[in-house]
Design a protein around this motif. Sequence first.
Motif: not given
Length: 160
Positions: A53-55, A60-65
């Motif tokens: 879940l943490a990974v 997801v953050w790297l895609f949204v960033n």
Amino acid sequence: MDAADRIAKAFGMTDEVWQRHANPWSVWTRFAAIPLLLLAIWSRTWIGWWSLLAVAAVVVWLFVNPRAFPPVREPRGWAARGIYGERAWVRHRDLVTPDHRAVLRLLVTLGVIGFGTIIWGLIALEVWPTLFGATVVVIAQLWRIDRFGWLWERHEAQRS
């Protein structure tokens, strides 16, 4: 179409997304995600499968960033010029002189070596290769952004 083009297309890197990614907050928070990702993977020893879940959250953050911050229309700062230079490089490979192509290949090679060292450290749960690999990746990426900033300045000088 080469690997950089395929990656840019896979991440949906439109002109608007590139401009948003050029925001210094986007650049620096992506760097901040590196230790978070390493910690998320390492946490498998403490929380087991929950570490996925943490990974996933970091991925997801790297895609949204690149979409999360306001766009930069005029690249004045170091990070913005670097990202604009990367975009120019993806679109116009002929902008890069042979000597700079050699440096970019060296930086990619260093990044791959650093990434491999990270993987070794994470598999073996060894701190030194994990941190050393992360350091190599970060230095190579910072140097790469600097080179792309130089490329952007050269590109803009040619257009003037």
